[in-house]
Design an enzyme around this catalytic site. Structure first.
Site, PDB file in Angstrom:
ATOM      1  N   SER A  23     -94.363   9.624 -85.770  1.00  0.00           N
ATOM      2  CA  SER A  23     -94.959   8.286 -85.787  1.00  0.00           C
ATOM      3  C   SER A  23     -96.458   8.350 -86.028  1.00  0.00           C
ATOM      4  CB  SER A  23     -94.677   7.576 -84.461  1.00  0.00           C
ATOM      5  OG  SER A  23     -95.046   8.403 -83.362  1.00  0.00           O
ATOM      6  N   ASN A 110     -93.748   8.787 -72.246  1.00  0.00           N
ATOM      7  CA  ASN A 110     -93.176   7.451 -72.048  1.00  0.00           C
ATOM      8  C   ASN A 110     -94.135   6.519 -71.309  1.00  0.00           C
ATOM      9  OD1 ASN A 110     -91.054   8.740 -73.199  1.00  0.00           O
ATOM     10  ND2 ASN A 110     -89.694   8.667 -71.415  1.00  0.00           N
ATOM     11  N   HIS A 156     -93.813 -38.548 -91.792  1.00  0.00           N
ATOM     12  CA  HIS A 156     -92.816 -38.337 -92.867  1.00  0.00           C
ATOM     13  C   HIS A 156     -93.497 -38.189 -94.231  1.00  0.00           C
ATOM     14  CE1 HIS A 156     -89.758 -39.890 -89.963  1.00  0.00           C
ATOM     15  NE2 HIS A 156     -90.753 -40.712 -89.639  1.00  0.00           N
ATOM     16  N   SER A 277    -106.211 -18.732-112.847  1.00  0.00           N
ATOM     17  CA  SER A 277    -104.918 -18.314-113.397  1.00  0.00           C
ATOM     18  C   SER A 277    -105.175 -17.361-114.556  1.00  0.00           C
ATOM     19  CB  SER A 277    -104.170 -19.556-113.887  1.00  0.00           C
ATOM     20  OG  SER A 277    -103.265 -19.225-114.921  1.00  0.00           O
ATOM     21  N   LYS A 283    -106.910 -23.788-114.451  1.00  0.00           N
ATOM     22  CA  LYS A 283    -106.422 -23.764-113.076  1.00  0.00           C
ATOM     23  C   LYS A 283    -107.461 -23.332-112.052  1.00  0.00           C
ATOM     24  CE  LYS A 283    -102.992 -24.571-111.606  1.00  0.00           C
ATOM     25  NZ  LYS A 283    -101.835 -23.687-111.366  1.00  0.00           N
ATOM     26  N   GLU A 290    -102.481 -20.692 -99.446  1.00  0.00           N
ATOM     27  CA  GLU A 290    -101.079 -20.297 -99.675  1.00  0.00           C
ATOM     28  C   GLU A 290    -100.755 -18.992 -98.944  1.00  0.00           C
ATOM     29  OE1 GLU A 290     -99.935 -21.586-104.032  1.00  0.00           O
ATOM     30  OE2 GLU A 290    -102.028 -21.058-103.880  1.00  0.00           O
ATOM     31  N   GLN A 322     -90.061   3.326 -80.305  1.00  0.00           N
ATOM     32  CA  GLN A 322     -91.154   3.689 -81.216  1.00  0.00           C
ATOM     33  C   GLN A 322     -91.307   2.624 -82.318  1.00  0.00           C
ATOM     34  OE1 GLN A 322     -92.081   7.906 -82.097  1.00  0.00           O
ATOM     35  NE2 GLN A 322     -91.283   7.452 -84.134  1.00  0.00           N
TER      36      GLN A 322
END
Ligand code: ARG
Length: 461
Positions: A23, A110, A156, A277, A283, A290, A322
């Site tokens: 790990s 642990n 709405h 873009s 654009k 986003e 882990q």
């Protein structure tokens, strides 16, 4: 050097399993916490007579050097290093020799990993909250600038009521403040120290667990050693708190995505926060918002993934645990990259108040009409019914409500008098007063004050 447990085995571990097992590729992030916890552990060992004071001095100094290598980036991971805990011990042994062989006396990876991870959570969630409070501050500043801006409040996604734009922005600020507190509470809820729990049955040396907990800034020792090494509730709670925050950021982002569209036109994005873009020359895209919306998916995925991993584990530590780290690190790091982006975005948005005013639909006047009639003593339902007829009439005749003649109004109800025409012609404004917590200047001001005071109080914590 080989693995510490190699002597019990007849041959080396299959390389493919070693790769799967290790790990260190992600838990290196716990390095500084592992060093700190190990230094405290060494002191605890000295306090109960396992280490001499010379050995302790050597261990603490050696660990300090390992810590420096880790933070400076000169720490060399070796092919045999399984995880950060073994790597720190291995490096310590290289640096100081024999005393390093006593460090792991009585403890287990642990209890060590659970303790390291709790420290990591504490430090990194504090960093998230530091960034979050700045985002809240930006929202409050924006809200203060627009406390008097009438805005079409939607339900709405249909225009429902004219409200203060500042009030709407503050709604988001309140949610984020809730997330800040929630995250802090989630950390506080798990303020017990796993160290001293050993593999599962408690440390095999008589360390003072209350002392250990205090040294590491915990409220006390974890009350049950099995639970302390098995439970990842603290990770789950943090992942949920970050997911909830992510959901709120996503909602906030969605508002700005809609508002910056040509259809709404309520918001202009400064060129420094918008993206272009590769094909369409005109654009100007709200990528930042986003991404804020999109990344909520992975936050929820990290939470869901860990829940599924934990479900069905037998008692005690299992290697499945882990798998707690990558989702946690990912959610924290996702959040710490999102928040500065949002901060920049909020500094680069400007509201087009003229467009907003033009887009306020005349049907919103229904609120004024109903109030006009109820002020004249009509029961609410009757006023509401008459107003509904007026709206329908305006729709059928293609006229805005403001263009209905007095005769038309009086055909609908004899309660209408000449003053209704003036009432409907009045420009929109945010009322000076009204209910507490409502969309009126007094209440918005009170919220700005309350949130500003709160922000000041958390800045000084
Ligand atoms: N790398 C391990 C983890 O993250 C550390 C604990 C290993 N414990 C063990 N008994 N193998 O969970």
């Amino acid at each position: 050097m080989g693995k510490v447990w190699q002597q019990r085995f007849a041959g080396p571990l299959d390389e493919r399993i070693h790769e799967l097992n290790r790990s260190i590729g992600f838990d290196y992030r716990l390095g500084p916490d592992d060093v700190r916890v190990s230094q405290v552990w060494a002191r605890a060992l000295e306090r109960c007579g396992v280490l001499s004071s010379d050995e302790l001095t050597a261990l603490v100094a050696g660990l300090e050097s390992v810590g420096t290598e880790l933070t400076e980036g000169s720490f060399q991971v070796q092919p045999d290093d399984e995880d950060i805990h073994m790597a720190v011990e291995r490096r310590l042994t290289e640096l100081i020799g024999d005393p390093a062989r006593k460090l792991h006396h009585g403890r287990s990876r642990n209890d060590l990993v659970a303790t390291d991870l709790k420290l990591y959570v504490r430090e990194n969630t504090a960093a998230v909250n530091g960034q979050l409070s700045q985002v809240i501050q930006s929202l409050v500043t924006l809200a203060e600038q627009h406390q008097d801006t009438p805005f079409p409040g939607h339900t709405h996604l249909q225009q429902a009521q004219v409200i203060s734009l500042g009030h709407l922005l503050l709604a988001r600020a309140w949610s984020l403040r809730g997330d800040y507190l929630h995250l802090r509470e989630a950390v506080g809820r798990h303020n017990s120290c796993p160290l001293g729990s050993g593999a599962l049955g408690g440390a095999t040396v008589p360390v003072d667990r209350a002392w250990l907990a205090k040294q590491l800034g915990f409220a006390g020792p974890a009350p049950n050693s099995v639970e302390a090494v098995t439970s990842r509730d603290f990770v789950l709670d943090i992942l949920y708190a970050l997911t909830r925050l992510g959901a709120h950021l996503s909602q906030l982002a969605e508002d700005f995505i809609l508002w910056s569209s040509q259809e709404f036109g309520f918001v202009t994005l400064d060129d420094t926060i918008a993206t272009g873009s590769s094909l369409l020359a005109h654009k100007k895209n709200p990528d930042v918002f986003e991404l804020l919306r999109g990344k909520c998916g992975r936050l929820a995925g990290n939470l869901t993934g860990l829940l599924v991993t934990l479900k069905g584990l037998p008692g005690g530590y299992n290697k499945d645990l882990q798998e707690d780290k990558e989702p946690l690190f990912d959610s924290i790091e996702t959040m710490t990259s999102l928040l500065p982006g949002l901060q920049a975005a909020l500094e680069g948005v400007s509201f087009n108040t003229g467009v907003i005013a033009e887009k306020l639909h005349p049907a919103l006047l229904s609120e004024r009409i109903v109030a006009y009639l109820t002020d004249k003593g009509l029961p609410f339902r009757e006023a509401y019914g008459i107003c509904g007829q007026a709206v329908k009439l305006a729709e059928d005749t293609g006229l805005p409500l403001t263009n209905l003649s007095l005769t038309r109004w009086q055909e609908l109800s004899s309660a209408f008098e000449e003053d209704v025409i003036d009432l409907l012609a009045q420009p929109w404004s945010v009322p000076a007063s009204g209910v507490a917590g409502g969309s009126n200047r007094a209440a918005v001001k009170a919220q700005v004050k309350e949130l500003s005071e709160w922000l000041e109080s958390v800045a000084t914590v």
